[in-house]
Design a protein around this motif. Structure first.
Motif, PDB file in Angstrom:
ATOM      1  N   LEU A   1     -20.153  -6.593   9.891  1.00 24.01           N
ATOM      2  CA  LEU A   1     -20.240  -5.628   8.842  1.00 24.01           C
ATOM      3  C   LEU A   1     -19.198  -5.170   7.971  1.00 24.01           C
ATOM      4  N   THR A   2     -19.226  -5.646   6.697  1.00 24.74           N
ATOM      5  CA  THR A   2     -17.707  -5.539   6.023  1.00 24.74           C
ATOM      6  C   THR A   2     -17.622  -4.250   5.518  1.00 24.74           C
ATOM      7  N   SER A   3     -16.963  -3.537   5.149  1.00 25.15           N
ATOM      8  CA  SER A   3     -16.907  -2.386   3.774  1.00 25.15           C
ATOM      9  C   SER A   3     -17.477  -3.039   2.692  1.00 25.15           C
ATOM     10  N   TYR A   4     -17.463  -4.326   2.226  1.00 23.09           N
ATOM     11  CA  TYR A   4     -19.053  -4.068   0.961  1.00 23.09           C
ATOM     12  C   TYR A   4     -19.907  -4.509   1.395  1.00 23.09           C
ATOM     13  N   ARG A   5     -20.684  -3.696   2.633  1.00 25.44           N
ATOM     14  CA  ARG A   5     -21.862  -3.441   3.262  1.00 25.44           C
ATOM     15  C   ARG A   5     -21.634  -1.795   3.196  1.00 25.44           C
ATOM     16  N   TRP A   6     -20.739  -1.089   2.797  1.00 21.80           N
ATOM     17  CA  TRP A   6     -20.490   0.746   3.581  1.00 21.80           C
ATOM     18  C   TRP A   6     -21.781   1.325   4.292  1.00 21.80           C
ATOM     19  N   VAL A   7     -22.673   0.944   2.947  1.00 18.94           N
ATOM     20  CA  VAL A   7     -23.960   1.248   3.505  1.00 18.94           C
ATOM     21  C   VAL A   7     -24.954   1.835   3.859  1.00 18.94           C
TER      22      VAL A   7
ATOM     23  N   SER B   1     -16.112 -13.879   6.328  1.00 20.25           N
ATOM     24  CA  SER B   1     -15.383 -13.990   7.426  1.00 20.25           C
ATOM     25  C   SER B   1     -15.793 -12.745   8.397  1.00 20.25           C
ATOM     26  N   VAL B   2     -15.261 -12.245   9.343  1.00 21.18           N
ATOM     27  CA  VAL B   2     -15.944 -11.229  10.107  1.00 21.18           C
ATOM     28  C   VAL B   2     -14.236 -10.362  10.727  1.00 21.18           C
ATOM     29  N   ALA B   3     -14.755  -9.306   9.503  1.00 19.19           N
ATOM     30  CA  ALA B   3     -13.608  -8.731   9.105  1.00 19.19           C
ATOM     31  C   ALA B   3     -13.731  -7.119   8.902  1.00 19.19           C
ATOM     32  N   GLY B   4     -15.057  -6.656   9.839  1.00 18.77           N
ATOM     33  CA  GLY B   4     -15.197  -6.154   9.313  1.00 18.77           C
ATOM     34  C   GLY B   4     -15.233  -4.796   9.696  1.00 18.77           C
ATOM     35  N   TYR B   5     -15.990  -3.433  10.244  1.00 16.15           N
ATOM     36  CA  TYR B   5     -16.051  -2.651  11.460  1.00 16.15           C
ATOM     37  C   TYR B   5     -15.719  -2.807  12.653  1.00 16.15           C
ATOM     38  N   HIS B   6     -14.724  -2.185  13.170  1.00 17.80           N
ATOM     39  CA  HIS B   6     -14.522  -2.266  14.672  1.00 17.80           C
ATOM     40  C   HIS B   6     -14.750  -3.989  15.308  1.00 17.80           C
ATOM     41  N   GLY B   7     -14.199  -5.066  13.928  1.00 15.83           N
ATOM     42  CA  GLY B   7     -14.477  -6.357  13.951  1.00 15.83           C
ATOM     43  C   GLY B   7     -15.322  -7.182  14.171  1.00 15.83           C
ATOM     44  N   SER B   8     -16.697  -6.663  13.934  1.00 16.17           N
ATOM     45  CA  SER B   8     -17.644  -6.800  13.579  1.00 16.17           C
ATOM     46  C   SER B   8     -18.515  -7.337  12.087  1.00 16.17           C
TER      47      SER B   8
ATOM     48  N   LEU C   1     -39.297   4.060  13.582  1.00 15.77           N
ATOM     49  CA  LEU C   1     -38.012   4.294  12.914  1.00 15.77           C
ATOM     50  C   LEU C   1     -37.075   2.951  12.676  1.00 15.77           C
ATOM     51  N   ALA C   2     -38.112   1.566  12.778  1.00 12.76           N
ATOM     52  CA  ALA C   2     -37.044   0.256  12.317  1.00 12.76           C
ATOM     53  C   ALA C   2     -37.324  -0.451  11.729  1.00 12.76           C
ATOM     54  N   PHE C   3     -36.875  -1.086  10.550  1.00 14.13           N
ATOM     55  CA  PHE C   3     -37.087  -1.413   9.298  1.00 14.13           C
ATOM     56  C   PHE C   3     -35.467  -3.147   9.240  1.00 14.13           C
ATOM     57  N   SER C   4     -35.929  -3.790   9.013  1.00 14.93           N
ATOM     58  CA  SER C   4     -35.277  -4.832   8.344  1.00 14.93           C
ATOM     59  C   SER C   4     -34.536  -4.936   6.573  1.00 14.93           C
ATOM     60  N   ILE C   5     -33.867  -5.702   6.163  1.00 12.43           N
ATOM     61  CA  ILE C   5     -33.218  -5.633   5.293  1.00 12.43           C
ATOM     62  C   ILE C   5     -33.047  -7.019   4.959  1.00 12.43           C
ATOM     63  N   THR C   6     -33.132  -7.943   4.024  1.00 12.82           N
ATOM     64  CA  THR C   6     -32.646  -9.095   4.052  1.00 12.82           C
ATOM     65  C   THR C   6     -32.337  -9.363   2.410  1.00 12.82           C
ATOM     66  N   ASP C   7     -31.087 -10.215   2.071  1.00 14.40           N
ATOM     67  CA  ASP C   7     -31.291 -10.178   0.979  1.00 14.40           C
ATOM     68  C   ASP C   7     -29.876 -11.554   0.797  1.00 14.40           C
ATOM     69  N   ASN C   8     -29.858 -12.020  -0.501  1.00 13.01           N
ATOM     70  CA  ASN C   8     -28.885 -13.176  -0.292  1.00 13.01           C
ATOM     71  C   ASN C   8     -27.372 -13.088  -0.436  1.00 13.01           C
ATOM     72  N   TRP C   9     -27.462 -12.620  -0.443  1.00  9.63           N
ATOM     73  CA  TRP C   9     -25.399 -12.324  -0.122  1.00  9.63           C
ATOM     74  C   TRP C   9     -24.958 -12.097   1.021  1.00  9.63           C
ATOM     75  N   PRO C  10     -23.700 -12.692   1.149  1.00 12.65           N
ATOM     76  CA  PRO C  10     -23.036 -12.308   2.705  1.00 12.65           C
ATOM     77  C   PRO C  10     -22.710 -11.281   3.346  1.00 12.65           C
ATOM     78  N   THR C  11     -22.181 -11.337   4.216  1.00 15.11           N
ATOM     79  CA  THR C  11     -21.863  -9.896   4.175  1.00 15.11           C
ATOM     80  C   THR C  11     -20.182  -9.392   3.909  1.00 15.11           C
ATOM     81  N   GLY C  12     -19.252 -10.782   3.066  1.00 17.08           N
ATOM     82  CA  GLY C  12     -18.283 -10.324   2.620  1.00 17.08           C
ATOM     83  C   GLY C  12     -17.817 -11.045   1.321  1.00 17.08           C
ATOM     84  N   PRO C  13     -16.768 -11.172   0.715  1.00 17.50           N
ATOM     85  CA  PRO C  13     -16.679 -12.409   0.234  1.00 17.50           C
ATOM     86  C   PRO C  13     -16.778 -13.986   0.602  1.00 17.50           C
ATOM     87  N   ASP C  14     -16.160 -14.338   1.677  1.00 18.98           N
ATOM     88  CA  ASP C  14     -16.106 -15.119   2.526  1.00 18.98           C
ATOM     89  C   ASP C  14     -16.781 -15.582   3.675  1.00 18.98           C
TER      90      ASP C  14
END
Length: 185
Positions: A91-97, A82-89, A67-80
């Motif tokens: 993980l930004t809304s650009y990665r909602w899945v 920055s740390v502006a994701g869910y609950h200050g994480s 039940l463990a896996f990782s995903i590596t891709d060549n794009w940032p968590t958000g457009p800049d």
């Protein structure tokens, strides 16, 4: 007949909504863990225009355990980056899945880098366990997310290779590159 009113409405936070009804986000499937992995691979291969890499997406999935896996891709968590994701994480809304997968995980680790600067953060569900910490990062831009799916929501040993049809017909001019590694014994 019962009366319908605002008193009967419960407003849920995103992560609680995903935990209560994961099939709404990933589909009803007896191999739900594989469906989650497939959804994340598809999302990584199809980033939104604000966060899309300069070239075609380059995605590597690694199955680490039942039940463990990782995903590596060549794009940032958000457009800049920055740390502006869910609950200050990270993980930004650009990665909602990805956020939906974190919501049904016991813990998720995010590492994101851009031009030699990197940040790492661990989440419990969708909530940060602490602030991001800085790391020396590689050149380029990318993100690795490592998920440990919650065994109370998933049947052990159901994680398998993602479904082969990762692109709908005509979805991409340049479909990108995808690699899968299975590191289980």
């Amino acid at each position: 007949m019962s009366e319908y009113s605002a008193a009967g409405i419960t407003v849920l936070e995103f992560d609680e909504s995903v935990r209560r009804r994961p099939g709404m986000y990933f589909g009803a499937d007896p191999h739900l863990a594989t469906t989650v992995l497939t959804a994340i691979v598809i999302a990584s291969l199809h980033p939104g225009p604000k966060v899309a890499p300069a070239g075609p997406p380059d995605v590597t999935a690694e199955i680490l355990g039942d039940l463990a896996f990782s995903i590596t891709d060549n794009w940032p968590t958000g457009p800049d980056g920055s740390v502006a994701g869910y609950h200050g994480s990270l993980l930004t809304s650009y990665r909602w899945v990805h956020a939906a997968a974190a919501a049904v995980s016991t813990h998720t680790t995010i590492e994101t880098w851009h031009v030699g600067h990197a940040l790492q953060q661990t989440l419990a569900g969708l909530r940060p366990t602490g602030p991001p910490r800085g790391l020396d990062g590689p050149d380029g831009t990318g993100t690795t997310l490592t998920y440990h799916l919650d065994p109370s929501s998933f049947t052990p040993s159901t994680l398998d290779s993602p479904m082969l049809d990762l692109h709908a017909e005509g979805c991409c001019d340049v479909p990108g590159r995808f690699r899968l590694r299975d590191s289980r014994p």
